[in-house]
Design an enzyme around this catalytic site. Structure first.
Site, PDB file in Angstrom:
ATOM      1  N   ARG A  45      44.621  21.624  36.821  1.00  0.00           N
ATOM      2  CA  ARG A  45      43.866  22.883  36.660  1.00  0.00           C
ATOM      3  C   ARG A  45      42.589  22.621  35.868  1.00  0.00           C
ATOM      4  O   ARG A  45      41.531  23.135  36.179  1.00  0.00           O
ATOM      5  CB  ARG A  45      44.730  23.946  35.963  1.00  0.00           C
ATOM      6  CG  ARG A  45      45.928  24.389  36.798  1.00  0.00           C
ATOM      7  CD  ARG A  45      46.618  25.607  36.212  1.00  0.00           C
ATOM      8  NE  ARG A  45      47.349  25.359  34.970  1.00  0.00           N
ATOM      9  CZ  ARG A  45      48.631  25.004  34.897  1.00  0.00           C
ATOM     10  NH1 ARG A  45      49.342  24.845  36.007  1.00  0.00           N
ATOM     11  NH2 ARG A  45      49.220  24.810  33.727  1.00  0.00           N
ATOM     12  N   LYS A 136      37.927  40.951  30.792  1.00  0.00           N
ATOM     13  CA  LYS A 136      38.248  41.625  32.060  1.00  0.00           C
ATOM     14  C   LYS A 136      39.656  42.188  32.022  1.00  0.00           C
ATOM     15  O   LYS A 136      40.568  41.545  31.491  1.00  0.00           O
ATOM     16  CB  LYS A 136      38.138  40.646  33.227  1.00  0.00           C
ATOM     17  CG  LYS A 136      38.448  41.292  34.578  1.00  0.00           C
ATOM     18  CD  LYS A 136      38.611  40.281  35.696  1.00  0.00           C
ATOM     19  CE  LYS A 136      40.082  40.080  36.025  1.00  0.00           C
ATOM     20  NZ  LYS A 136      40.293  39.265  37.236  1.00  0.00           N
ATOM     21  N   LYS A 221      33.651  46.533  37.684  1.00  0.00           N
ATOM     22  CA  LYS A 221      33.992  45.564  38.742  1.00  0.00           C
ATOM     23  C   LYS A 221      34.801  46.299  39.802  1.00  0.00           C
ATOM     24  O   LYS A 221      36.028  46.411  39.695  1.00  0.00           O
ATOM     25  CB  LYS A 221      34.784  44.397  38.150  1.00  0.00           C
ATOM     26  CG  LYS A 221      35.239  43.374  39.194  1.00  0.00           C
ATOM     27  CD  LYS A 221      35.600  42.034  38.592  1.00  0.00           C
ATOM     28  CE  LYS A 221      36.176  41.107  39.641  1.00  0.00           C
ATOM     29  NZ  LYS A 221      36.241  39.713  39.204  1.00  0.00           N
TER      30      LYS A 221
HETATM   31  P1  13P Z   1      38.601  38.049  44.085  1.00  0.00           P
HETATM   32  O1  13P Z   1      37.097  37.993  44.227  1.00  0.00           O
HETATM   33  O2  13P Z   1      39.305  36.866  44.671  1.00  0.00           O
HETATM   34  O3  13P Z   1      39.141  39.380  44.530  1.00  0.00           O
HETATM   35  O4  13P Z   1      38.916  37.935  42.540  1.00  0.00           O
HETATM   36  C1  13P Z   1      38.139  38.624  41.658  1.00  0.00           C
HETATM   37  C2  13P Z   1      38.934  38.999  40.481  1.00  0.00           C
HETATM   38  O5  13P Z   1      38.616  38.640  39.373  1.00  0.00           O
HETATM   39  C3  13P Z   1      40.091  39.876  40.670  1.00  0.00           C
HETATM   40  O6  13P Z   1      40.538  40.336  39.437  1.00  0.00           O
END
Ligand code: 13P
Length: 341
Positions: A45, A136, A221
């Site tokens: 990873r 996030k 987001k």
């Molecule tokens: P994806 O762009 O693969 O949907 O992932 C973005 C993400 O951070 C989801 O929480």
């Protein structure tokens, strides 16, 4: 760099730059590695993510910030340099996923609630010390209309949790990315996605106001407005753009720091074409860019396939997708540019 929340948020959506979502949990990254036949260990990873963070062209020109997982923010590169320092040296901002995942919502089969508020104040203080300047939290809203999913309770509980998370982030000097993802996995049509996304964003901003979150110091987001994958329909970029912008004009305050989309299961090129179409019908009250996981990493993952000899090819694949999304964030992408590579 300025440490004011609104300045950090502005830097995250700087012209033509977007976020690399590299915050897959250990379970999710194992699924991605299974596809390319790589065993998922702390070292593999690390090697994979180090490959991306050292991709100089992609990182310095197109990436404003990287969302990390708890393991990665504490990891050192093969030569002993903290991965966070490698990211900072490119000019990108380190960020951290702080939610503990979506769990079944008791009493509401098919709905989930994202957990992780307990102890969050202390964890945020730790992440700040480790270098994170944004965070996030992902809420997951599935659609299965026949089963009454999502319930109003699920939308309300998830919006409330996002608001409590966002307020704690700002207290800690960290910009919250608020991610209320309406999934594209179902059989619903594009109109249903629009309606559920509208209910979700309306509730989200009601809760953010109530929690006294400073909107200028937040990034949204969101999902794009799309037909569900199992519907068998793919909407044109023009229709996605028109419906997504209509939704945001109705529900998203102009004051927020910016918008950075998730890719959510769209193909690499679809995610780019749709972002481009959205920006091509501007000007809009907000910057709209990418915060892609799969749509930025699928190509480099395949090119890398766990082999040190493939690092340069994987970095080139990453640079290409990042450049395409950089152009889409400016509304300047064209399909022919994909062939050129
Ligand atoms: P994806 O762009 O693969 O949907 O992932 C973005 C993400 O951070 C989801 O929480």
């Amino acid at each position: 760099m300025s440490e004011r929340l609104e300045d950090i948020a502005a830097a995250m959506v700087a012209d033509g730059k977007g976020l690399l979502a590299a915050d897959e949990s250990s379970g999710t990254i194992k699924k991605r590695f299974d596809v390319i036949g790589v065993e998922s260990t702390a070292d593999s990873r690390r090697d994979y993510r180090e490959m991306m963070f050292r991709a100089k062209e992609a990182m310095t020109r197109y990436i404003s910030g990287v969302i990390l997982y708890d393991e990665t923010i504490r990891q050192k590169a093969a030569d002993g340099t903290p991965l966070v320092d490698i990211i900072k040296a490119t000019g990108a901002i380190p960020g951290i996923k702080v939610d503990a995942g979506a769990k079944p919502l008791a009493g509401y089969p098919g709905d989930t609630i994202t957990e992780g508020l307990d102890g969050l104040r202390e964890r945020l203080a730790d992440y700040y010390t480790l270098g994170a300047r944004f965070a996030k939290w992902r809420a997951v809203i599935d659609i299965d209309v026949a089963k009454g999913v999502p319930s109003a309770t699920s939308i309300g509980s998830n919006a409330h949790a996002l608001a409590r998370y966002a307020a704690l982030c700002q207290e800690a000097g960290i910009v919250p990315i608020v991610e209320p993802e309406v999934l594209m996995d179902g059989a619903h049509d594009i109109g249903t996605c629009y309606e559920i996304s509208k209910a979700t964003l309306t509730k989200l901003y009601t809760e953010l106001y109530a929690a006294r979150v400073v909107l200028e110091g937040t990034i949204l987001k969101p999902n794009m407005v799309l037909a569900g994958k199992k519907s068998g329909n793919t909407s044109s970029p023009e229709e996605v753009a028109e419906k997504t912008i209509k939704l945001f004009r109705e529900t998203v305050p102009a004051a927020i720091g910016g918008i950075a989309f998730l890719s959510g299961g769209q193909s690499d090129e679809e995610a780019t074409a749709n972002l481009n179409a959205i920006n091509a019908i501007g000007p809009h009250p907000w910057k709209l860019t990418f915060s892609y996981g799969r749509a930025l990493q699928a190509a480099p993952q395949k090119a890398w396939s766990g082999k040190a000899a493939n690092v340069a090819a994987a970095q080139a694949a990453f640079a290409h997708r990042a450049q395409m999304n950089h152009l889409a964030a400016l509304g300047k992408w064209q399909p022919e540019l994909e062939q050129a590579a």
